[in-house]
Design a protein around this motif. Structure first.
Motif, PDB file in Angstrom:
ATOM      1  N   LYS A   1       0.845  -1.192   0.000  1.00  0.00           N
ATOM      2  CA  LYS A   1       0.000   0.000   0.000  1.00  0.00           C
ATOM      3  C   LYS A   1       0.880   1.242   0.000  1.00  0.00           C
ATOM      4  CE  LYS A   1      -3.912  -1.887   2.683  1.00  0.00           C
ATOM      5  NZ  LYS A   1      -3.453  -3.285   2.811  1.00  0.00           N
TER       6      LYS A   1
ATOM      7  N   GLU B   1      -2.810   5.097   1.647  1.00  0.00           N
ATOM      8  CA  GLU B   1      -3.693   3.931   1.721  1.00  0.00           C
ATOM      9  C   GLU B   1      -3.551   3.230   3.074  1.00  0.00           C
ATOM     10  OE1 GLU B   1      -3.847   2.607  -2.999  1.00  0.00           O
ATOM     11  OE2 GLU B   1      -2.218   1.925  -1.706  1.00  0.00           O
TER      12      GLU B   1
ATOM     13  N   ARG C   1      -5.390   5.284   5.697  1.00  0.00           N
ATOM     14  CA  ARG C   1      -6.835   5.102   5.617  1.00  0.00           C
ATOM     15  C   ARG C   1      -7.247   3.740   6.174  1.00  0.00           C
ATOM     16  NH1 ARG C   1      -7.478   6.548   0.783  1.00  0.00           N
ATOM     17  NH2 ARG C   1      -7.425   4.514  -0.234  1.00  0.00           N
ATOM     18  N   CYS C   2      -6.493   2.694   5.861  1.00  0.00           N
ATOM     19  CA  CYS C   2      -6.813   1.356   6.368  1.00  0.00           C
ATOM     20  C   CYS C   2      -6.693   1.302   7.895  1.00  0.00           C
ATOM     21  CB  CYS C   2      -5.896   0.315   5.731  1.00  0.00           C
ATOM     22  SG  CYS C   2      -6.267  -0.041   4.014  1.00  0.00           S
TER      23      CYS C   2
ATOM     24  N   LEU D   1      -9.716   2.958   9.334  1.00  0.00           N
ATOM     25  CA  LEU D   1     -10.887   2.088   9.192  1.00  0.00           C
ATOM     26  C   LEU D   1     -10.840   0.936  10.199  1.00  0.00           C
ATOM     27  CD1 LEU D   1     -11.161   1.979   5.301  1.00  0.00           C
ATOM     28  CD2 LEU D   1     -12.810   3.007   6.878  1.00  0.00           C
ATOM     29  N   LYS D   2      -9.641   0.437  10.471  1.00  0.00           N
ATOM     30  CA  LYS D   2      -9.515  -0.636  11.454  1.00  0.00           C
ATOM     31  C   LYS D   2      -9.921  -0.141  12.838  1.00  0.00           C
ATOM     32  CE  LYS D   2      -6.341  -4.330  12.792  1.00  0.00           C
ATOM     33  NZ  LYS D   2      -4.985  -4.892  12.617  1.00  0.00           N
TER      34      LYS D   2
ATOM     35  N   HIS E   1     -15.782   4.279   2.091  1.00  0.00           N
ATOM     36  CA  HIS E   1     -14.490   3.615   2.275  1.00  0.00           C
ATOM     37  C   HIS E   1     -14.616   2.372   3.156  1.00  0.00           C
ATOM     38  CE1 HIS E   1     -11.761   6.295   0.157  1.00  0.00           C
ATOM     39  NE2 HIS E   1     -12.392   7.330   0.677  1.00  0.00           N
TER      40      HIS E   1
ATOM     41  N   LYS F   1     -16.000  -0.472   1.101  1.00  0.00           N
ATOM     42  CA  LYS F   1     -14.983  -0.961   0.173  1.00  0.00           C
ATOM     43  C   LYS F   1     -13.977  -1.860   0.886  1.00  0.00           C
ATOM     44  CE  LYS F   1     -11.526   0.647  -3.182  1.00  0.00           C
ATOM     45  NZ  LYS F   1     -10.870   1.843  -3.789  1.00  0.00           N
ATOM     46  N   GLU F   2     -13.625  -1.506   2.142  1.00  0.00           N
ATOM     47  CA  GLU F   2     -12.617  -2.262   2.899  1.00  0.00           C
ATOM     48  C   GLU F   2     -13.182  -3.548   3.491  1.00  0.00           C
ATOM     49  OE1 GLU F   2      -8.797  -2.941   4.593  1.00  0.00           O
ATOM     50  OE2 GLU F   2      -9.451  -1.492   3.090  1.00  0.00           O
ATOM     51  N   TYR F   3     -14.415  -3.483   4.033  1.00  0.00           N
ATOM     52  CA  TYR F   3     -14.959  -4.616   4.789  1.00  0.00           C
ATOM     53  C   TYR F   3     -16.129  -5.316   4.109  1.00  0.00           C
ATOM     54  CZ  TYR F   3     -12.011  -3.038   8.625  1.00  0.00           C
ATOM     55  OH  TYR F   3     -10.934  -2.676   9.391  1.00  0.00           O
TER      56      TYR F   3
END
Length: 359
Positions: free
Chosen positions: A301, A305, A308-309, A312-313, A344, A347-349
């Motif tokens: 990444k 990125e 952002r991850c 989100l976590k 977002h 998209k991630e989960y």
């Protein structure tokens, strides 16, 4: 003949006995939970080294957390957790900073007999007075792949032995200037209860020792044991934006490259701020291109990125562990608005934040 009425004898104070029924039931319910895997030895065992003029609170916080998690009820048997205070002079009491002495449990044991070896440092004036055998034992433990923990000024001792070079370290605000002057190769920070660098952990001391101990209990004995220790010691299980809360939520990111490790640490420290790749690269003395390449090689990444991850976590953890609204969580984790966050997150989960929370 008339009789004067006798005043009833006042009731003895209950000291809250009646109000303890529910907490007792709660602890009993925890103790009745089945043990996942029964082992012949405690799941968590800590060998303790005490430096001259060590703080009693750090020792008490560590041992009492283990004590509450170790056994059923309040029996204090070393069933699930154990601890052992070691010294090369086991018959000689160790004087604490308050003037109270503690008698060691015995001499050195094999480091492999423990899950961790913890050194609780003393007053700065006493760091040079510890028995040299302590330092040799710490290296022996590290060579045996037993993680070592520096509590309070124990971080100074680990740094003096080169065990913290190019690593993060949790240092008490009172000691941070002295530490940074003496150990420039260490990324010393305040504002943490503890920092886990895998082979080496550091803790600021004081009541932060309880936070460290309960986390180790959670890892090795399960969340039920950690919950019991927290409940018995009246430790608030709060959710906030401190670095340690974020670190607990997103886990420890194990990175070998010290520059990348520093960058990840800065991201975790500044999770709610807008961080540019250029700023991050400048902080770790790399070009933006070099830093981007390191992130791609390690994580697949770009820095943005990865940021952002990570946000989100953390948000996924908040959805499960807080009652805040989705909008509040979106703003807390640095997203400009709820719609941006939901897009977002999905998209991630692969699902909406609302579904994640309810499933």
């Amino acid at each position: 003949m008339s009789h004067k009425p006798v005043d009833p004898e006042p009731e003895a104070p209950s000291f809250g006995v009646h109000h303890q029924t529910e907490p007792y039931d709660f602890i009993d319910a925890i103790d009745r939970l089945p043990v996942g895997v029964k082992t012949a030895r405690p799941e968590l065992s800590i060998g303790i080294l005490l430096w001259p003029e060590f703080p009693l609170l750090a020792l008490a916080g560590l041992i009492d957390s283990l004590r509450h998690a170790a056994d059923f009820g309040d029996n204090s048997q070393k069933t699930r957790c154990s601890w052992f205070i070691m010294s090369p002079e086991p018959t000689k009491p160790v004087l604490s900073s308050s003037g109270t002495s503690i008698q060691p449990d015995g001499g050195f044991r094999r480091p492999e007999d423990f899950t961790y070896i913890a050194v609780i440092g003393g007053l700065l004036r006493s760091l040079g007075t510890g028995n040299p055998a302590f330092r040799d034992y710490l290296h022996h433990a590290a060579n045996a792949d037993v993680p070592v923990i520096g509590i309070c000024t124990g971080s100074f001792i680990l740094a003096e032995e080169g065990m913290l070079d190019y690593r993060k370290a949790a240092v008490h605000p009172y000691h941070i200037q002295d530490f940074q002057k003496q150990h420039r190769a260490v990324y010393a920070e305040t504002g943490h209860d503890f920092i886990d660098e895998g082979a080496v952990l550091t803790c600021a001391g004081g009541i932060s020792t309880i936070s460290l101990a309960t986390e180790l209990i959670r890892r090795h004995c399960g969340p039920d044991r950690a919950t019991k220790a927290i409940h018995q010691m009246s430790v608030p299980n709060k959710i906030d934006d401190t670095a340690i809360s974020v670190a607990r939520a997103i886990g420890f990111t194990n990175v070998s490259d010290p520059r990348l490790r520093r960058a990840v640490f800065l991201i975790e420290q500044s999770l709610l701020k807008q961080i540019s790749t250029a700023w991050l690269a400048d902080q770790v003395h790399l070009s933006a291109r070099q830093l981007t390449r390191l992130f791609h090689d390690e994580f697949g990444k770009s820095p943005q990125e990865f940021i952002r991850c990570t946000r989100l976590k953390y948000s996924s953890w908040l959805l499960k562990n807080s009652t805040e609204s989705i909008t509040e969580i979106a703003l807390r984790t640095g997203f400009s608005d709820c719609a941006h966050f939901i897009r977002h997150f999905q998209k991630e989960y692969g699902c909406t934040p609302g579904y994640w929370r309810s499933r």
